[in-house]
Write an enzyme that holds these catalytic residues in place. Structure first.
Site, PDB file in Angstrom:
ATOM      1  NE  ARG A 138      -4.589  -0.211   0.757  1.00  0.00           N
ATOM      2  CZ  ARG A 138      -5.277  -1.162   1.152  1.00  0.00           C
ATOM      3  NH1 ARG A 138      -4.914  -2.461   0.871  1.00  0.00           N
ATOM      4  NH2 ARG A 138      -6.484  -0.807   1.414  1.00  0.00           N
ATOM      5  NE  ARG A 187     -11.356   1.605   2.207  1.00  0.00           N
ATOM      6  CZ  ARG A 187     -12.328   0.913   1.406  1.00  0.00           C
ATOM      7  NH1 ARG A 187     -13.679   1.089   1.545  1.00  0.00           N
ATOM      8  NH2 ARG A 187     -11.773  -0.287   1.003  1.00  0.00           N
TER       9      ARG A 187
END
Ligand code: AMP
Length: 212
Positions: free
Chosen positions: A89, A170
């Site tokens: 990520r 997000r």
């Protein structure tokens, strides 16, 4: 098809989970989703789980060292071929993955490319089976019976972090951290870009073609 370890990169809702499921069912890959591993920890209700839940509900990233600890505990790269879903990520995770878990192992990276506004609409309507993990969409792929999984009869749930304001957070985390990862793999000539606005079947055919 000669199988290699696969890394799936794409914003939440880009369809990478759906494609991963199909490759697992039809081609026997293992599946490692750091989001699922973290949710399993939250479900235990441990002190760690409670701390994780707060971070995840805010749409923020969990500490790298903790994610690696969970990964090492849950995968065996020497004996199994996996799809890494939702990992790495950030660029630090990509580098540690290379150095610690994938050194000397051949792998390929698939990037599911999609416009963020399309994503918000998809995620607000996404429902996930609590029992088997099947993914539905109230508008584009509704279940036959409201709230019930077609495949196993389990309850369909709306993930707490699939609410619009959390999704926006997000997405912004994703945007600022994903570009360097995509560039990193592009430089290594490991990146394969997939147009994630195509139909699920079309995307699947393109992936299979590319992996041959
Ligand atoms: P996902 O199911 O992949 O969308 O992940 C849900 C949430 O879990 C994310 O919004 C993060 O809070 C956390 N998460 C999942 N994977 C990672 C990761 N590799 N590193 C840090 N946090 C993660």
């Amino acid at each position: 098809m000669k199988k290699k370890q696969l890394i799936f990169l794409g914003a939440p809702g880009s369809g990478k989970g759906t494609q991963a499921k199909r490759l697992i069912e039809e081609y026997g890959y293992g599946h490692i989703s750091t989001g699922d591993l973290l949710r399993a920890e939250v479900a235990k209700g441990s002190e760690l789980g409670n701390r994780l839940e707060k971070i995840m509900q805010a749409g923020q990233l969990v500490d790298d060292s903790l994610v690696f600890e969970l990964l090492k505990k849950n995968c065996n790269l020497a004996s199994k071929i996996y799809i890494f879903d939702g990992f790495p990520r950030n660029i630090e995770q990509a580098k540690v993955l290379d150095k610690e878990l994938l050194s000397g192992i051949s792998y390929q990276v698939l990037y599911f490319d999609i416009n963020p506004n399309v994503l918000v609409a998809r995620l607000v309507d996404r429902r996930v089976c609590a029992k088997c993990g099947a993914i539905f969409n109230l508008k584009t792929m509704p279940p036959k019976k409201n709230g019930i999984c077609d495949k196993c009869g389990g309850d369909l749930q709306h993930r707490k972090d699939d609410k619009e304001e959390v999704i926006r957070e997000r997405m912004s985390v994703f945007d600022s951290t994903m570009r360097p990862i995509v560039d990193y793999y592009q430089q290594k000539k490991l990146l394969l870009q997939v147009d994630a606005t195509l139909s699920s079947d079309a995307i699947f055919s393109k992936i299979i073609e590319a992996l041959k």
